[in-house]
Write a protein that holds these residues in place. Sequence first.
Motif, PDB file in Angstrom:
ATOM      1  N   ASP A  65     -14.137  10.981  10.929  1.00  0.00           N
ATOM      2  CA  ASP A  65     -14.959  10.486   9.822  1.00  0.00           C
ATOM      3  C   ASP A  65     -16.396  10.313  10.320  1.00  0.00           C
ATOM      4  OD1 ASP A  65     -15.810   9.430   7.408  1.00  0.00           O
ATOM      5  OD2 ASP A  65     -15.018   7.429   7.818  1.00  0.00           O
ATOM      6  N   VAL A 111     -20.457  10.114  10.570  1.00  0.00           N
ATOM      7  CA  VAL A 111     -21.618   9.734   9.776  1.00  0.00           C
ATOM      8  C   VAL A 111     -22.857  10.158  10.562  1.00  0.00           C
ATOM      9  CG1 VAL A 111     -20.523   7.814   8.552  1.00  0.00           C
ATOM     10  CG2 VAL A 111     -21.610   7.398  10.755  1.00  0.00           C
ATOM     11  N   SER A 163     -24.911  12.279  15.008  1.00  0.00           N
ATOM     12  CA  SER A 163     -23.708  11.902  14.281  1.00  0.00           C
ATOM     13  C   SER A 163     -22.789  11.089  15.177  1.00  0.00           C
ATOM     14  CB  SER A 163     -22.969  13.153  13.787  1.00  0.00           C
ATOM     15  OG  SER A 163     -23.703  13.765  12.753  1.00  0.00           O
ATOM     16  N   GLU A 180     -18.809   8.765  15.094  1.00  0.00           N
ATOM     17  CA  GLU A 180     -17.590   8.388  14.376  1.00  0.00           C
ATOM     18  C   GLU A 180     -17.892   7.069  13.669  1.00  0.00           C
ATOM     19  OE1 GLU A 180     -13.946   8.762  12.816  1.00  0.00           O
ATOM     20  OE2 GLU A 180     -14.922  10.266  14.069  1.00  0.00           O
ATOM     21  N   ARG A 181     -17.583   6.990  12.380  1.00  0.00           N
ATOM     22  CA  ARG A 181     -17.944   5.817  11.575  1.00  0.00           C
ATOM     23  C   ARG A 181     -17.481   4.503  12.213  1.00  0.00           C
ATOM     24  NH1 ARG A 181     -19.265   5.305   6.256  1.00  0.00           N
ATOM     25  NH2 ARG A 181     -18.574   7.425   5.810  1.00  0.00           N
ATOM     26  N   GLU A 211     -26.345  -0.336   8.903  1.00  0.00           N
ATOM     27  CA  GLU A 211     -25.231   0.345   8.243  1.00  0.00           C
ATOM     28  C   GLU A 211     -25.688   1.175   7.051  1.00  0.00           C
ATOM     29  OE1 GLU A 211     -21.043  -0.755   5.975  1.00  0.00           O
ATOM     30  OE2 GLU A 211     -22.060  -2.304   7.146  1.00  0.00           O
ATOM     31  N   LEU A 224     -26.668   4.935   7.424  1.00  0.00           N
ATOM     32  CA  LEU A 224     -25.677   5.952   7.763  1.00  0.00           C
ATOM     33  C   LEU A 224     -25.215   6.708   6.523  1.00  0.00           C
ATOM     34  CD1 LEU A 224     -23.558   3.764  10.193  1.00  0.00           C
ATOM     35  CD2 LEU A 224     -25.267   5.499  10.816  1.00  0.00           C
ATOM     36  N   PRO A 262     -22.386   9.918   5.209  1.00  0.00           N
ATOM     37  CA  PRO A 262     -21.249  10.764   5.608  1.00  0.00           C
ATOM     38  C   PRO A 262     -21.741  12.158   5.995  1.00  0.00           C
ATOM     39  CG  PRO A 262     -20.831   9.706   3.484  1.00  0.00           C
ATOM     40  CD  PRO A 262     -22.272   9.438   3.825  1.00  0.00           C
TER      41      PRO A 262
END
Length: 128
Positions: free
Chosen positions: A52, A54, A61, A63-64, A87, A90, A92
Motif C-alpha cells: 500500500d 503512498v 514513496s 509503505e503507508r 499525514e 501523503l 496513494p
Amino acid sequence: EGAEGAEGAGGLGPGDWETVREMLDAVRREDDRSDEPPDCFCCKLTFEVFRDPVVAPSGHSYERVAVMEHLRKVGKFDPVTRGPLVESDLRPNHSLRNAAHEWLNTHAWAFADIINPNQELAEFTGPP
C-alpha cells in the motif's frame, strides 16, 4: 461431530486439508525465485515489496503503515529528505502498487513476511 459441524457450516472438513496442502505445494513449485524484487518495488523504510504505497511531496514513496509510524514516533519529516511532512501530504501511489502487485503475482515468496510459505499449514490453521 466437531469436524462435521465445521464442514456443514462452510468450513473445511478433514479431507479438505489434504487438498489445501496439495494446492499450496503446487503454488510453491511454480513460484519464480529467479530474481530479487526491483528496488523501485521496495519501501525505503521496510525494505519489503510495496503493498500500500503512498507518495510524499518529495516524490519518494513509502509503505503507508511504515511512514505513518515514522510520523507518529520519529517526527513530522520525510524519512529521506528530512523536509517537513504530515499525514495529509501523503497520496496513494496506485501505479506503483499495481506494478508491485503484478510482480508479486509471480513471486509469491516475497510474501514470506506475512506467512512463511514453507510453514506447515497445520501450524497456523486447521484441525488439531
